[in-house]
Enzyme design. Structure first.
Site, PDB file in Angstrom:
ATOM      1  CE1 TYR A 183      51.940  61.200  41.576  1.00  0.00           C
ATOM      2  CE2 TYR A 183      53.079  62.341  39.812  1.00  0.00           C
ATOM      3  CZ  TYR A 183      53.103  61.546  40.931  1.00  0.00           C
ATOM      4  OH  TYR A 183      54.305  61.088  41.394  1.00  0.00           O
ATOM      5  CG  ASP A 198      47.494  60.384  34.113  1.00  0.00           C
ATOM      6  OD1 ASP A 198      47.386  59.143  34.152  1.00  0.00           O
ATOM      7  OD2 ASP A 198      48.322  61.018  34.802  1.00  0.00           O
ATOM      8  CE  LYS A 238      52.585  55.728  40.332  1.00  0.00           C
ATOM      9  NZ  LYS A 238      51.978  56.993  39.945  1.00  0.00           N
ATOM     10  NE  ARG A 291      69.623  58.709  22.938  1.00  0.00           N
ATOM     11  CZ  ARG A 291      70.060  59.173  21.753  1.00  0.00           C
ATOM     12  NH1 ARG A 291      69.199  59.548  20.834  1.00  0.00           N
ATOM     13  NH2 ARG A 291      71.344  59.264  21.506  1.00  0.00           N
TER      14      ARG A 291
HETATM   15  C1  LIG Z   1      52.412  58.232  39.546  1.00  0.00           C
HETATM   16  C2  LIG Z   1      51.620  59.034  38.599  1.00  0.00           C
HETATM   17  C3  LIG Z   1      52.260  59.783  37.610  1.00  0.00           C
HETATM   18  C4  LIG Z   1      53.780  59.867  37.491  1.00  0.00           C
HETATM   19  O1  LIG Z   1      54.336  58.643  37.166  1.00  0.00           O
HETATM   20  P1  LIG Z   1      55.810  58.157  37.637  1.00  0.00           P
HETATM   21  O2  LIG Z   1      55.902  56.811  37.017  1.00  0.00           O
HETATM   22  O3  LIG Z   1      55.806  58.130  39.134  1.00  0.00           O
HETATM   23  O4  LIG Z   1      56.776  59.135  37.107  1.00  0.00           O
HETATM   24  C5  LIG Z   1      51.451  60.478  36.711  1.00  0.00           C
HETATM   25  N1  LIG Z   1      50.101  60.450  36.804  1.00  0.00           N
HETATM   26  C6  LIG Z   1      49.471  59.730  37.761  1.00  0.00           C
HETATM   27  C7  LIG Z   1      47.971  59.722  37.805  1.00  0.00           C
HETATM   28  C8  LIG Z   1      50.206  59.007  38.686  1.00  0.00           C
HETATM   29  O5  LIG Z   1      49.573  58.321  39.640  1.00  0.00           O
END
Ligand SMILES: *Cc1c(COP(=O)(O)O)cnc(C)c1O
Length: 396
Positions: free
Chosen positions: A110, A182, A207, A58
């Site tokens: 999101y 983000d 992603k 961790r």
């Molecule tokens: C998918 C996504 C998230 C969340 O991520 P996870 O890995 O699914 O928890 C946050 N911001 C954006 C822009 C996303 O596309």
């Protein structure tokens, strides 16, 4: 010992080279070209008060550390912290704030981020005001004396609204709040928010960074050591760390990020143009296309200034709901699935999937109607993708 690309040398290498080789800080004496998966929860001590630098996974894990160093280098941050998911990264980030604090966030986000702000941050006494972050004036009027941060997605999910990061960074500096971006949609290959003045970058590594729809991951990348120290403390305390196997998969994905991104956005440009042509036909079945690389997109100039590409996400609206449903049911090459950024093209229905928890009237007002579809363009042959969309839209 194998070559080490870290330190001074790393800064002189191009993005593609760094993405492939990482920093090799953890290169072991076998010369393995890939980072080993240290599937270990704990590490033995050399003696009293003597650690190998690894005590408990961790806190530190060598596979995760290689991933974190690579992401920090690519984003130009002083530290990157790897989480189990993007949402885990956002939840930890929100632990920076205390009851009575306030943040301003993009009004198109999101859906999971909105859910976290509403269901968790709200309960914890942290207020969130949504604003059109493509307008620095709108953000400025939403800032209050207790505003601690501005949280921006650009381009936004799913309406592809572009915000000017440098302008917002100037505003945040003046008003004494953090700018958090983000960067999931563009990745550091196309845009580096920290270099534009942001303080923290958030990623869903699930992603584009991972890129193969086979692992979940999240990141917080910090511009400064004080932020990294606070977040590392919260991270070890709340414990949402990525496992060694997923860390390995994301590290492997990052090796091909530049070539995947190039192909994906090349395909996206072809598809965006094709969709745009459909809107110009009489009795058009496709009515609107949202892609920052289209000449009439309001964010094209800002995109050109702050990013080296427009990415591979496209949203489009059909004439009516039945056509949108038909497209989802007829696509064959493109998969009807949630998520984005991977090598496979995916189509989603934001109103029923990613944004289902956003109240219907709010969705409608923001353009997330029952006619809106979101496409994540993959690396297939562009002609196959256009042909698939054509038969899905026209039923031909
Ligand atoms: C998918 C996504 C998230 C969340 O991520 P996870 O890995 O699914 O928890 C946050 N911001 C954006 C822009 C996303 O596309």
């Amino acid at each position: 010992m194998p070559n080490t690309l870290g330190g001074g040398r790393a800064r002189s290498l191009a993005f593609e080279t760094l993405a492939l080789h990482g920093t090799r800080e953890n290169a072991d004496k076998t010369g393995s070209l890939t980072t080993p998966i240290y599937q270990a929860a704990t590490f033995a001590h050399l003696g009293v008060g003597r650690s190998t630098g690894y005590d408990y996974s961790r806190l530190q894990n060598p596979t995760r550390q290689a991933l974190e160093e690579t992401v920090a280098t690519l984003e130009g941050g002083c530290d990157a912290i790897a989480f189990s998911t993007g949402m885990a990264a956002l939840a930890c980030l929100m632990d920076l704030f205390a009851p009575g604090d306030h943040i301003v966030a993009s009004d198109d986000l999101y859906g999971g981020s909105v859910r976290l702000f509403t269901a968790v941050s709200g309960k914890n006494g942290i207020g969130v005001t949504y604003a059109d972050t493509s307008s620095a004036d709108a953000v400025e009027s939403a800032i209050r004396p207790n505003t601690k941060a501005v949280f921006v997605e650009t381009p936004t999910n799913p309406m592809m609204v572009v915000s000017d990061i440098a302008a917002l960074a100037g505003l945040c500096k003046r008003r004494g709040c953090l700018l958090i971006v983000d960067n999931t949609f563009l990745t550091p290959y196309l845009m580096r928010p920290l270099a534009l003045g942001a303080d923290i970058v958030l990623h869903s590594g699930t992603k584009y960074l991972g890129g193969h729809n086979d692992a979940l991951a999240g990141f917080l990348v910090c511009a400064r050591a004080d932020l990294s120290e606070r977040l590392r403390y919260l991270y070890k305390t709340t414990g949402a760390c990525i496992g060694p196997m997923d860390a390995y998969l994301v590290l492997r994905g990052i090796k091909t990020l530049p070539v995947r991104m190039e192909r994906q956005q090349e395909n996206a440009a072809v598809i965006a143009r094709w969709l745009k042509e459909q809107t110009e036909r009489g009795g058009a079945l496709v009515t609107d296309v949202y892609y920052p690389g289209l000449d009439d997109h309001p964010g094209i100039e800002v995109s050109r200034r702050q990013a080296s590409g427009f990415g591979a996400m496209i949203s489009f609206a059909t004439r009516d709901e039945a056509i949108a449903h038909g497209v989802l049911e007829r696509v064959q090459v493109i998969q009807f699935a949630e998520s984005l950024g991977g090598i496979e093209s995916l189509i989603t229905y934001p109103a029923m999937q990613t944004h289902a928890d956003v109240p219907p009237e709010v969705r409608e007002a923001r353009g997330i109607t029952n006619r809106l579809l979101r496409l994540s363009v993959g690396i297939e042959n562009a002609k196959d993708l256009v042909a698939d969309l054509r038969q899905a839209v026209y039923g031909e």
